[in-house]
Design a protein around this motif. Structure first.
Motif, PDB file in Angstrom:
ATOM      1  N   MET A  34     -61.939  35.634   3.565  1.00  0.00           N
ATOM      2  CA  MET A  34     -61.523  34.992   2.344  1.00  0.00           C
ATOM      3  C   MET A  34     -62.496  35.602   1.106  1.00  0.00           C
ATOM      4  N   LYS A  35     -62.272  36.737   0.909  1.00  0.00           N
ATOM      5  CA  LYS A  35     -63.530  37.334  -0.331  1.00  0.00           C
ATOM      6  C   LYS A  35     -62.883  36.919  -1.851  1.00  0.00           C
ATOM      7  N   ASN A  36     -63.939  36.549  -2.560  1.00  0.00           N
ATOM      8  CA  ASN A  36     -63.477  36.096  -3.662  1.00  0.00           C
ATOM      9  C   ASN A  36     -64.202  37.136  -4.772  1.00  0.00           C
ATOM     10  N   LYS A  37     -63.452  37.748  -5.585  1.00  0.00           N
ATOM     11  CA  LYS A  37     -63.944  38.666  -6.572  1.00  0.00           C
ATOM     12  C   LYS A  37     -64.446  37.913  -7.865  1.00  0.00           C
ATOM     13  N   ASN A  38     -64.184  36.706  -7.959  1.00  0.00           N
ATOM     14  CA  ASN A  38     -64.466  36.255  -9.199  1.00  0.00           C
ATOM     15  C   ASN A  38     -65.870  35.144  -9.282  1.00  0.00           C
ATOM     16  N   TRP A  39     -66.620  35.586  -8.634  1.00  0.00           N
ATOM     17  CA  TRP A  39     -68.059  34.955  -8.586  1.00  0.00           C
ATOM     18  C   TRP A  39     -68.539  35.277  -9.862  1.00  0.00           C
ATOM     19  N   PRO A  40     -69.385  34.388 -10.471  1.00  0.00           N
ATOM     20  CA  PRO A  40     -70.091  34.434 -11.728  1.00  0.00           C
ATOM     21  C   PRO A  40     -70.967  35.757 -12.016  1.00  0.00           C
ATOM     22  N   ILE A  41     -71.208  36.069 -13.066  1.00  0.00           N
ATOM     23  CA  ILE A  41     -72.425  36.984 -13.659  1.00  0.00           C
ATOM     24  C   ILE A  41     -73.514  36.231 -13.249  1.00  0.00           C
ATOM     25  N   TRP A  42     -74.503  36.867 -12.380  1.00  0.00           N
ATOM     26  CA  TRP A  42     -75.473  36.092 -12.086  1.00  0.00           C
ATOM     27  C   TRP A  42     -76.604  36.191 -13.222  1.00  0.00           C
ATOM     28  N   ILE A  43     -77.063  34.885 -13.570  1.00  0.00           N
ATOM     29  CA  ILE A  43     -78.186  34.922 -14.798  1.00  0.00           C
ATOM     30  C   ILE A  43     -79.328  34.428 -14.224  1.00  0.00           C
ATOM     31  N   LYS A  44     -80.449  34.946 -14.394  1.00  0.00           N
ATOM     32  CA  LYS A  44     -82.094  34.579 -14.073  1.00  0.00           C
ATOM     33  C   LYS A  44     -82.408  33.484 -14.904  1.00  0.00           C
ATOM     34  N   ASP A  45     -83.333  33.019 -14.761  1.00  0.00           N
ATOM     35  CA  ASP A  45     -83.948  31.561 -15.527  1.00  0.00           C
ATOM     36  C   ASP A  45     -84.175  31.959 -16.883  1.00  0.00           C
ATOM     37  N   ASP A  46     -84.584  33.305 -17.212  1.00  0.00           N
ATOM     38  CA  ASP A  46     -84.831  33.916 -18.379  1.00  0.00           C
ATOM     39  C   ASP A  46     -83.730  34.165 -19.506  1.00  0.00           C
ATOM     40  N   GLN A  47     -82.390  33.660 -18.661  1.00  0.00           N
ATOM     41  CA  GLN A  47     -80.941  34.143 -19.243  1.00  0.00           C
ATOM     42  C   GLN A  47     -80.790  35.746 -19.355  1.00  0.00           C
ATOM     43  N   SER A  48     -81.485  36.500 -18.580  1.00  0.00           N
ATOM     44  CA  SER A  48     -81.137  37.765 -18.481  1.00  0.00           C
ATOM     45  C   SER A  48     -80.117  37.889 -17.239  1.00  0.00           C
ATOM     46  N   VAL A  49     -79.446  38.958 -17.124  1.00  0.00           N
ATOM     47  CA  VAL A  49     -78.399  39.099 -16.138  1.00  0.00           C
ATOM     48  C   VAL A  49     -78.935  39.917 -14.973  1.00  0.00           C
ATOM     49  N   VAL A  50     -78.559  39.420 -13.674  1.00  0.00           N
ATOM     50  CA  VAL A  50     -78.946  40.187 -12.650  1.00  0.00           C
ATOM     51  C   VAL A  50     -78.277  41.330 -12.435  1.00  0.00           C
ATOM     52  N   SER A  51     -78.846  42.417 -12.592  1.00  0.00           N
ATOM     53  CA  SER A  51     -78.270  43.834 -12.615  1.00  0.00           C
ATOM     54  C   SER A  51     -78.413  44.623 -11.436  1.00  0.00           C
ATOM     55  N   CYS A  52     -78.956  44.344 -10.582  1.00  0.00           N
ATOM     56  CA  CYS A  52     -79.240  45.156  -9.207  1.00  0.00           C
ATOM     57  C   CYS A  52     -78.091  44.936  -8.522  1.00  0.00           C
ATOM     58  N   THR A  53     -77.438  46.013  -8.298  1.00  0.00           N
ATOM     59  CA  THR A  53     -76.045  46.089  -7.199  1.00  0.00           C
ATOM     60  C   THR A  53     -76.103  45.429  -6.124  1.00  0.00           C
ATOM     61  N   GLU A  54     -77.211  45.880  -5.279  1.00  0.00           N
ATOM     62  CA  GLU A  54     -77.557  45.350  -3.952  1.00  0.00           C
ATOM     63  C   GLU A  54     -77.795  43.655  -4.026  1.00  0.00           C
ATOM     64  N   LYS A  55     -78.472  43.141  -5.173  1.00  0.00           N
ATOM     65  CA  LYS A  55     -78.569  41.659  -5.192  1.00  0.00           C
ATOM     66  C   LYS A  55     -77.232  40.963  -5.412  1.00  0.00           C
ATOM     67  N   ILE A  56     -76.361  41.683  -6.396  1.00  0.00           N
ATOM     68  CA  ILE A  56     -75.135  41.024  -6.579  1.00  0.00           C
ATOM     69  C   ILE A  56     -74.139  41.245  -5.231  1.00  0.00           C
ATOM     70  N   LYS A  57     -74.176  42.169  -4.355  1.00  0.00           N
ATOM     71  CA  LYS A  57     -73.561  42.478  -3.272  1.00  0.00           C
ATOM     72  C   LYS A  57     -74.156  41.419  -2.432  1.00  0.00           C
ATOM     73  N   VAL A  58     -75.412  41.039  -2.108  1.00  0.00           N
ATOM     74  CA  VAL A  58     -75.748  40.091  -1.110  1.00  0.00           C
ATOM     75  C   VAL A  58     -75.408  38.573  -1.587  1.00  0.00           C
ATOM     76  N   MET A  59     -75.247  38.422  -2.763  1.00  0.00           N
ATOM     77  CA  MET A  59     -74.860  36.961  -3.339  1.00  0.00           C
ATOM     78  C   MET A  59     -73.423  36.894  -2.999  1.00  0.00           C
ATOM     79  N   SER A  60     -72.692  37.943  -3.279  1.00  0.00           N
ATOM     80  CA  SER A  60     -71.215  37.774  -3.334  1.00  0.00           C
ATOM     81  C   SER A  60     -70.952  37.543  -1.732  1.00  0.00           C
ATOM     82  N   GLU A  61     -71.644  38.295  -0.721  1.00  0.00           N
ATOM     83  CA  GLU A  61     -71.130  38.173   0.478  1.00  0.00           C
ATOM     84  C   GLU A  61     -71.823  36.741   0.931  1.00  0.00           C
TER      85      GLU A  61
END
Length: 72
Positions: free
Chosen positions: A1-28
């Motif tokens: 049940m993969k979901n391609k609609n997870w949010p854009i992950w935001i850091k506490d300082d409101q910047s976007v988490v841009s590391c592809t590997e971090k985003i992949k881990v969060m999605s998984e």
């Protein structure tokens, strides 16, 4: 049940988490979590637990999560 609609992950300082590997881990992680919660929810319903009680208990569980890594 993969979901391609997870949010854009935001850091506490409101910047976007841009590391592809971090985003992949969060999605998984969230794909797995969604499936686990769905399974537990359906088990409860099969055991004739109220739909509303299942949802309220899951909301409560999330609201009780603690940030044990918070920097002070």
């Amino acid at each position: 049940m993969k979901n391609k609609n997870w949010p854009i992950w935001i850091k506490d300082d409101q910047s976007v988490v841009s590391c592809t590997e971090k985003i992949k881990v969060m999605s998984e992680n969230f794909d797995e979590l969604k499936q686990l919660v769905q399974d537990a929810f359906e088990d409860g319903l099969l055991m004739e637990v109220s739909d509303n009680q299942m949802r309220e208990t899951l909301y409560k569980l999330v609201n009780e999560l603690q940030n044990n890594l918070k920097k002070e």
